[in-house]
Design an enzyme around this catalytic site. Structure first.
Site, PDB file in Angstrom:
ATOM      1  N   THR A   3       0.825  -1.212   0.000  1.00 40.96           N
ATOM      2  CA  THR A   3       0.000   0.000   0.000  1.00 40.96           C
ATOM      3  C   THR A   3       0.859   1.262   0.000  1.00 40.96           C
ATOM      4  OG1 THR A   3      -1.526   1.252   1.401  1.00 40.96           O
ATOM      5  CG2 THR A   3      -0.079  -0.280   2.528  1.00 40.96           C
ATOM      6  N   ASP A   4       0.282   2.345  -0.490  1.00 42.94           N
ATOM      7  CA  ASP A   4       0.991   3.636  -0.436  1.00 42.94           C
ATOM      8  C   ASP A   4       1.088   4.166   0.993  1.00 42.94           C
ATOM      9  OD1 ASP A   4      -1.687   4.341  -0.070  1.00 42.94           O
ATOM     10  OD2 ASP A   4      -1.742   5.813  -1.688  1.00 42.94           O
ATOM     11  N   GLU A   5       0.305   3.569   1.911  1.00 43.72           N
ATOM     12  CA  GLU A   5       0.321   4.077   3.288  1.00 43.72           C
ATOM     13  C   GLU A   5       1.661   3.864   3.987  1.00 43.72           C
ATOM     14  OE1 GLU A   5      -3.016   3.126   5.714  1.00 43.72           O
ATOM     15  OE2 GLU A   5      -4.399   3.270   4.038  1.00 43.72           O
ATOM     16  N   TYR A  52      -1.717  -0.685  11.140  1.00 42.78           N
ATOM     17  CA  TYR A  52      -1.866  -1.358   9.835  1.00 42.78           C
ATOM     18  C   TYR A  52      -0.685  -1.037   8.923  1.00 42.78           C
ATOM     19  CZ  TYR A  52      -3.219  -1.747   4.930  1.00 42.78           C
ATOM     20  OH  TYR A  52      -3.214  -2.010   3.589  1.00 42.78           O
ATOM     21  N   LYS A 107       2.406  -3.368   7.272  1.00 41.22           N
ATOM     22  CA  LYS A 107       2.631  -3.512   5.820  1.00 41.22           C
ATOM     23  C   LYS A 107       4.064  -3.074   5.488  1.00 41.22           C
ATOM     24  CE  LYS A 107       0.124  -4.583   2.988  1.00 41.22           C
ATOM     25  NZ  LYS A 107      -0.269  -5.932   2.442  1.00 41.22           N
TER      26      LYS A 107
HETATM   27  P1  NAD Z   1      -9.668  -7.471   2.400  1.00 45.82           P
HETATM   28  O1  NAD Z   1      -9.661  -7.199   3.877  1.00 45.82           O
HETATM   29  O2  NAD Z   1     -10.909  -7.189   1.623  1.00 45.82           O
HETATM   30  O3  NAD Z   1      -9.295  -9.006   2.138  1.00 45.82           O
HETATM   31  C1  NAD Z   1      -8.275  -9.663   2.838  1.00 45.82           C
HETATM   32  C2  NAD Z   1      -8.389 -11.163   2.531  1.00 45.82           C
HETATM   33  O4  NAD Z   1      -7.304 -11.836   3.188  1.00 45.82           O
HETATM   34  C3  NAD Z   1      -9.677 -11.805   3.071  1.00 45.82           C
HETATM   35  O5  NAD Z   1     -10.219 -12.679   2.105  1.00 45.82           O
HETATM   36  C4  NAD Z   1      -9.222 -12.577   4.308  1.00 45.82           C
HETATM   37  O6  NAD Z   1     -10.024 -13.702   4.597  1.00 45.82           O
HETATM   38  C5  NAD Z   1      -7.810 -12.972   3.891  1.00 45.82           C
HETATM   39  N1  NAD Z   1      -6.928 -13.206   5.060  1.00 45.82           N
HETATM   40  C6  NAD Z   1      -6.752 -12.405   6.144  1.00 45.82           C
HETATM   41  N2  NAD Z   1      -5.885 -12.981   7.006  1.00 45.82           N
HETATM   42  C7  NAD Z   1      -5.487 -14.147   6.454  1.00 45.82           C
HETATM   43  C8  NAD Z   1      -4.583 -15.185   6.850  1.00 45.82           C
HETATM   44  N3  NAD Z   1      -3.911 -15.108   8.016  1.00 45.82           N
HETATM   45  N4  NAD Z   1      -4.408 -16.225   6.024  1.00 45.82           N
HETATM   46  C9  NAD Z   1      -5.083 -16.321   4.846  1.00 45.82           C
HETATM   47  N5  NAD Z   1      -5.962 -15.391   4.422  1.00 45.82           N
HETATM   48  C10 NAD Z   1      -6.156 -14.317   5.220  1.00 45.82           C
HETATM   49  O7  NAD Z   1      -8.419  -6.661   1.839  1.00 45.82           O
HETATM   50  P2  NAD Z   1      -8.257  -5.880   0.450  1.00 45.82           P
HETATM   51  O8  NAD Z   1      -8.773  -4.500   0.623  1.00 45.82           O
HETATM   52  O9  NAD Z   1      -8.748  -6.735  -0.645  1.00 45.82           O
HETATM   53  O10 NAD Z   1      -6.657  -5.776   0.384  1.00 45.82           O
HETATM   54  C11 NAD Z   1      -5.886  -6.825  -0.198  1.00 45.82           C
HETATM   55  C12 NAD Z   1      -4.426  -6.444  -0.186  1.00 45.82           C
HETATM   56  O11 NAD Z   1      -4.228  -5.235  -0.911  1.00 45.82           O
HETATM   57  C13 NAD Z   1      -3.854  -6.198   1.226  1.00 45.82           C
HETATM   58  O12 NAD Z   1      -2.552  -6.725   1.273  1.00 45.82           O
HETATM   59  C14 NAD Z   1      -3.833  -4.684   1.345  1.00 45.82           C
HETATM   60  O13 NAD Z   1      -2.824  -4.256   2.223  1.00 45.82           O
HETATM   61  C15 NAD Z   1      -3.533  -4.289  -0.094  1.00 45.82           C
HETATM   62  N6  NAD Z   1      -4.006  -2.954  -0.498  1.00 45.82           N
HETATM   63  C16 NAD Z   1      -5.303  -2.590  -0.309  1.00 45.82           C
HETATM   64  C17 NAD Z   1      -5.758  -1.349  -0.743  1.00 45.82           C
HETATM   65  C18 NAD Z   1      -7.208  -0.930  -0.576  1.00 45.82           C
HETATM   66  O14 NAD Z   1      -7.565   0.170  -0.969  1.00 45.82           O
HETATM   67  N7  NAD Z   1      -8.084  -1.758  -0.037  1.00 45.82           N
HETATM   68  C19 NAD Z   1      -4.856  -0.472  -1.368  1.00 45.82           C
HETATM   69  C20 NAD Z   1      -3.513  -0.873  -1.527  1.00 45.82           C
HETATM   70  C21 NAD Z   1      -3.104  -2.116  -1.111  1.00 45.82           C
HETATM   71  O1  TDX Z   2     -16.846   6.156   7.967  1.00 42.59           O
HETATM   72  C1  TDX Z   2     -15.785   6.609   7.536  1.00 42.59           C
HETATM   73  N1  TDX Z   2     -15.637   7.965   7.427  1.00 42.59           N
HETATM   74  C2  TDX Z   2     -14.503   8.555   6.972  1.00 42.59           C
HETATM   75  O2  TDX Z   2     -14.439   9.801   6.888  1.00 42.59           O
HETATM   76  C3  TDX Z   2     -14.668   5.763   7.136  1.00 42.59           C
HETATM   77  C4  TDX Z   2     -14.793   4.256   7.236  1.00 42.59           C
HETATM   78  C5  TDX Z   2     -13.540   6.377   6.637  1.00 42.59           C
HETATM   79  N2  TDX Z   2     -13.443   7.725   6.569  1.00 42.59           N
HETATM   80  C6  TDX Z   2     -12.220   8.326   5.972  1.00 42.59           C
HETATM   81  C7  TDX Z   2     -10.897   7.841   6.501  1.00 42.59           C
HETATM   82  C8  TDX Z   2      -9.990   7.956   5.296  1.00 42.59           C
HETATM   83  O3  TDX Z   2      -9.495   9.296   5.189  1.00 42.59           O
HETATM   84  O4  TDX Z   2     -12.231   7.957   4.594  1.00 42.59           O
HETATM   85  C9  TDX Z   2     -10.906   7.703   4.112  1.00 42.59           C
HETATM   86  C10 TDX Z   2     -10.814   6.281   3.570  1.00 42.59           C
HETATM   87  O5  TDX Z   2     -10.925   5.401   4.691  1.00 42.59           O
HETATM   88  P1  TDX Z   2     -10.782   3.794   4.537  1.00 42.59           P
HETATM   89  O6  TDX Z   2     -11.790   3.306   3.562  1.00 42.59           O
HETATM   90  O7  TDX Z   2     -10.775   3.248   5.915  1.00 42.59           O
HETATM   91  O8  TDX Z   2      -9.371   3.663   3.804  1.00 42.59           O
HETATM   92  P2  TDX Z   2      -7.871   4.099   4.232  1.00 42.59           P
HETATM   93  O9  TDX Z   2      -7.700   4.192   5.687  1.00 42.59           O
HETATM   94  O10 TDX Z   2      -7.491   5.272   3.382  1.00 42.59           O
HETATM   95  O11 TDX Z   2      -7.061   2.784   3.742  1.00 42.59           O
HETATM   96  C11 TDX Z   2      -7.405   2.116   2.502  1.00 42.59           C
HETATM   97  O12 TDX Z   2      -6.501   2.429   1.475  1.00 42.59           O
HETATM   98  C12 TDX Z   2      -5.174   1.944   1.599  1.00 42.59           C
HETATM   99  C13 TDX Z   2      -7.444   0.600   2.706  1.00 42.59           C
HETATM  100  O13 TDX Z   2      -8.344   0.286   3.760  1.00 42.59           O
HETATM  101  C14 TDX Z   2      -6.064   0.067   2.998  1.00 42.59           C
HETATM  102  O14 TDX Z   2      -6.112  -1.361   3.070  1.00 42.59           O
HETATM  103  C15 TDX Z   2      -5.133   0.460   1.885  1.00 42.59           C
HETATM  104  O15 TDX Z   2      -3.835   0.089   2.201  1.00 42.59           O
END
Ligand code: NAD
Ligand code: TDX
Length: 340
Positions: A129-131, A156, A160
């Protein structure tokens, strides 16, 4: 760009029942017919086997298990020629409430995977992630690049960052054949209702006012999950070993602007939401410069119209209530307990 592309035939996709991992599984099945996918997923609260239901059984196998289970991981990796690692605890707010599963899955789970890939000389792609780069000020046009120093803010993002560092060390010390990608905020169908966009959409479907943290000016750089998947495939098959690639689609928007767009789509007044307690340590702004990926590998995002991507996503949640409904009440109970 490398001259000869890597052509995997059997890949293990961890976290393939989550939001982004399942999109990648669909992408591979649709776009790369010769490839077999083994999904390794623990099916935590965030994993849903329905996300990959209906895909051909001769192309996709689901193994329910933990990436921290070294014996299981070793057996699956021994039989693969690439691992694409999505599995993680992924939600910042949960990591503030209880960091422990984040350390276990994100750090120890990554360790188990890279050790197995090292033993069996299997190509590894690490999804991050960019975080990990922390945040940027609002009043500065700077964006993250592959050279930006790591400065994670939350439990988190620090786990990562730790997992990225393990991969870098395994490349340098053991010659692990790995690449890393750091992507910005994804949106699209199948995203858990704990995340910002689905939470507000499903609140509005339920007639509940959306909830905005802090002053609502925090900026996220939105990318459609389909574009994330195409970028990961591109890096897996044509990326240079040992390299990091940032994935982004120039989608910077502040949370208030995104929320107003959602409210408009529901025909609600633009101030029809509640301000709630800010997230502790809340990152101000993320922004990705993805020119290395575009220049070296020729990747381009296809879903660059955020308004239409968001409208399609809203439509998907309206049409797929049976998918998200079971998670909604427990999610909102968690937020209520946190004052959010
Ligand atoms: P998500 O929470 O929707 O899905 C995570 C999945 O991993 C689930 O299916 C869960 O059951 C599985 N999991 C969790 N712990 C596990 C374990 N110990 N063993 C096996 N499986 C396990 O997450 P997402 O939003 O789809 O993110 C996927 C990946 O992308 C993560 O690595 C996250 O850091 C990265 N990422 C997410 C975002 C975003 O915006 N959501 C952005 C950049 C990177
Ligand atoms: O109810 C809400 N109100 C609100 O203002 C929630 C759930 C979030 N927020 C804000 C917090 C953040 O500034 O919205 C923004 C986005 O929040 P999230 O959806 O929780 O995402 P963020 O914390 O930015 O992280 C996401 O992007 C990077 C993913 O969850 C991560 O897995 C990924 O690495």
């Amino acid at each position: 760009m490398t001259d000869t592309a890597f052509e995997p035939r059997r890949i293990v996709v961890t976290g393939g029942c989550g939001f982004i991992g399942s999109n990648f599984v669909h992408h591979v099945v649709r776009e790369h017919p010769g490839v077999h996918v083994t999904v390794l997923d623990k099916l935590t609260y965030a994993g849903n086997p329905g996300n990959i239901a209906g895909l051909p059984a001769d192309r996709v196998e689901l193994v329910v298990g933990d990436i921290c289970d070294e014996g299981l991981v070793d057996r699956l990796v021994a039989d693969a020629d690439a691992v694409v690692h999505y599995a993680a605890e992924s939600h910042n707010d949960n990591s503030i409430a209880d960091p422990s599963p984040f350390l276990e899955t994100n750090v120890r789970g990554t360790y188990a995977l890279i050790e197995a890939c090292r033993r069996h000389d299997v190509r590894y792609h690490h999804v991050s992630t960019d975080e990990v780069y922390g945040d940027l000020p609002l009043d500065d046009p700077a964006r993250f690049t592959e050279e930006t120093p790591y400065r994670p803010s939350s439990p988190y993002s620090s786990t990562k960052a730790a997992s990225d560092m393990l991969v870098r060390a395994w490349v340098r010390t053991f010659g692990l054949a790995a690449t890393i990608s750091n992507c910005s905020n994804n949106y699209g169908p199948y995203q858990h209702v704990e995340k910002f966009i689905p939470r507000q959409i499903t609140n509005l479907i339920d007639g509940v006012r959306p909830r905005l943290y802090g002053d609502g000016r925090n900026v996220r750089d939105w990318i459609h999950t389909e574009d994330h998947s195409s970028a990961v495939w591109c890096i897996l098959t044509r990326g240079r070993i040992g390299e990091t690639y940032l994935i982004g689609a120039d989608g910077e928007r502040d949370n208030l602007a995104v929320l107003r767009e959602i409210l408009r789509a529901f025909g609600r007044p633009e101030d029809d939401f509640d301000w709630v307690r800010d997230r502790p340590g809340h990152d101000r702004r993320y922004a990705i410069d993805s020119s290395k990926l575009r220049r070296e590998l020729g990747w381009e995002p296809r879903h660059t119209d955020f308004a239409s991507g968001l409208a399609e996503t809203i439509e998907w949640y309206r049409e797929n209530e049976p998918w998200w409904r079971p998670a909604k009440e427990a999610t909102e109970a968690r937020y209520r307990a946190q004052g959010q």
